[in-house]
Design an enzyme around this catalytic site. Structure first.
Site, PDB file in Angstrom:
ATOM      1  N   ASP A 190      15.963  89.056  35.671  1.00 13.36           N
ATOM      2  CA  ASP A 190      17.427  88.953  35.981  1.00 13.36           C
ATOM      3  C   ASP A 190      17.831  89.918  37.023  1.00 13.36           C
ATOM      4  OD1 ASP A 190      17.112  90.758  33.682  1.00 13.36           O
ATOM      5  OD2 ASP A 190      19.221  91.427  33.614  1.00 13.36           O
TER       6      ASP A 190
ATOM      7  N   GLU B 299      17.644  91.237  30.995  1.00 13.55           N
ATOM      8  CA  GLU B 299      18.160  92.694  30.529  1.00 13.55           C
ATOM      9  C   GLU B 299      19.262  93.721  31.088  1.00 13.55           C
ATOM     10  OE1 GLU B 299      17.452  96.431  30.073  1.00 13.55           O
ATOM     11  OE2 GLU B 299      17.871  95.850  32.417  1.00 13.55           O
TER      12      GLU B 299
HETATM   13 ZN   LIG Z   1      19.196  97.804  36.866  1.00 12.47          ZN
HETATM   14 ZN   LIG Z   2      16.064  97.649  35.126  1.00 13.21          ZN
END
Ligand SMILES: [Zn+2]
Ligand SMILES: [Zn+2]
Length: 388
Positions: free
Chosen positions: A78, A135
């Site tokens: 991401d 994440e």
């Molecule tokens: Zn980050």
């Molecule tokens: Zn990262």
């Protein structure tokens, strides 16, 4: 062709792939183009592909030999809601979204490892290539675990890698224990009694109570924790009032808490609640604390950290540090480590000059480190899944 030659040969195409992902960033749980690119690339390599884990996650399965041993290698896919301020050719094509944390590079390096290992299946067992969503704050790792990652793909241990600006390119850092902190959030609602700004004695001031609370929260770390325990309590928002002549009846404080152990998290949560009760009593207001656990601390297991340090130190041209302090930043790789032993390492991204630091609008992943990252993954698989 030897493995080092194969890695060198892959480098230009992996650089182009990394820049393509950089130009087309996608936010948490929206990584559809990236996930499809990953899945197709793995299929082209002859790797078995499973799509849609934890939303947009992808798992590649590469088996060699007969052993039932298996390990997981993880990359995150991401990007962040940041407007990129670079002007190179591969600048983000999506307004307000950019790869400012190098997950484009993590994805490219793990695809590189899949390519080299499928060409040189010089190991005995199963390597799982785990490409996870979200994440950045949304816990995509937790979503993949909830979706059966470890049931569907049983593995002995799991490994992660993050680029680290400020560490020289080709230098790894491996922590034997805590590497990243936990990240909890709190919202504190203060309710007093509104009054005319000129007649404070007719109300109870939520702003004064809030100010007292901000001050008192500074004692959580300084006066209630063991000085040898690291932690951060930051009040990052204070909302109250809308007029010059009104004492508002409500105020709201929000903030973040970082720590390296559940015991310290417990202590901080209890202390914030106790201070809230005390300020409520002393100021005649009500104080409601909503404390929410987020990412756990990322704590590498000793055996796996030792193997990772040995692998990183064995790579030609690479070096490894094992005595860097951990970061107070957080990382959702911690969710995997709740279930499996494993290790999350840093790979140097080179100097953080010109704003090339994580989450900065001028950040860019350093393509010269791709061969180091690929070589690390490949050697880790060969080391942990050795041929008899
Ligand atoms: Zn980050
Ligand atoms: Zn990262």
């Amino acid at each position: 062709m030897s493995i080092p030659e194969k890695i060198r040969q892959c480098h230009p195409a992996l650089t182009a792939l990394r820049r393509d992902i950089h130009a087309h960033p996608e936010l948490a749980f929206e990584e559809r183009r990236t996930a499809e690119l990953v899945a197709r690339r793995l299929e082209d390599l002859g790797v078995e592909v499973h799509r849609g884990l934890g939303g947009t996650g992808v798992v590649g399965v590469l088996k060699a030999g007969r052993s039932l041993r298996a390990i997981g290698l993880r990359a995150d896919m991401d990007a962040l809601p940041i407007q990129e301020r670079n002007d190179f050719a591969h600048v983000s094509q999506h307004a307000g979204c950019m790869h400012a944390c190098g997950h484009d590079g993590h994805t490219a390096m793990l695809l590189g490892a899949a390519e080299v290992l499928s060409a040189h299946p010089d190991f005995d067992g199963t390597a799982y290539f785990i490409f996870q969503p979200a994440e950045e704050g949304e816990g995509g790792a937790d979503a993949m675990v909830d979706d059966g990652l470890f049931d569907r793909f049983p593995m002995a241990s799991i490994f992660g890698m993050h680029n680290w600006p400020g560490l020289p390119a080709g230098q790894f850092a491996v922590h034997d224990g805590p590497v990243m902190a936990s990240a909890d959030r709190f919202d504190i609602e203060i309710r007093g009694q509104g009054a005319h700004g000129a007649m404070p004695h007719l109300g109870t001031d939520s702003i004064i109570a809030g100010a007292a609370l901000v001050q008192a929260l500074q004692t959580v770390v300084s006066r209630t924790l063991d000085p040898l325990d690291s932690a951060v309590v930051s009040v990052t928002q204070f909302h109250a009032g809308e007029a010059y002549n009104v004492i508002p009846d409500r105020a709201k404080l929000c903030g973040t808490v970082r720590a390296f152990s559940a015991a310290v998290q417990d202590r901080i949560e209890a202390t914030i609640t106790r201070i809230g009760d005390g300020v409520a009593a002393s100021h005649g207001v009500s104080v409601e604390v909503d404390y929410r656990r987020g990412y756990p601390p990322t704590i590498n297991t000793a055996d796996e950290a030792a193997i990772c340090a040995a692998v990183a130190g064995s790579l030609p041209g690479a070096s490894v540090l094992t005595d860097l302090p951990p970061s107070m930043g957080a990382e959702d790789f911690a969710f995997y480590l709740r279930h499996k032993p494993g290790c999350y390492v840093w790979i140097g991204n080179g100097p953080g000059e010109g704003g090339c630091t994580l989450h900065n609008p001028h950040y860019d992943f350093n393509d010269t480190i791709i061969p180091f990252g690929v070589a690390y993954w490949v050697e880790l698989v060969r080391r942990l899944l050795p041929k008899a």
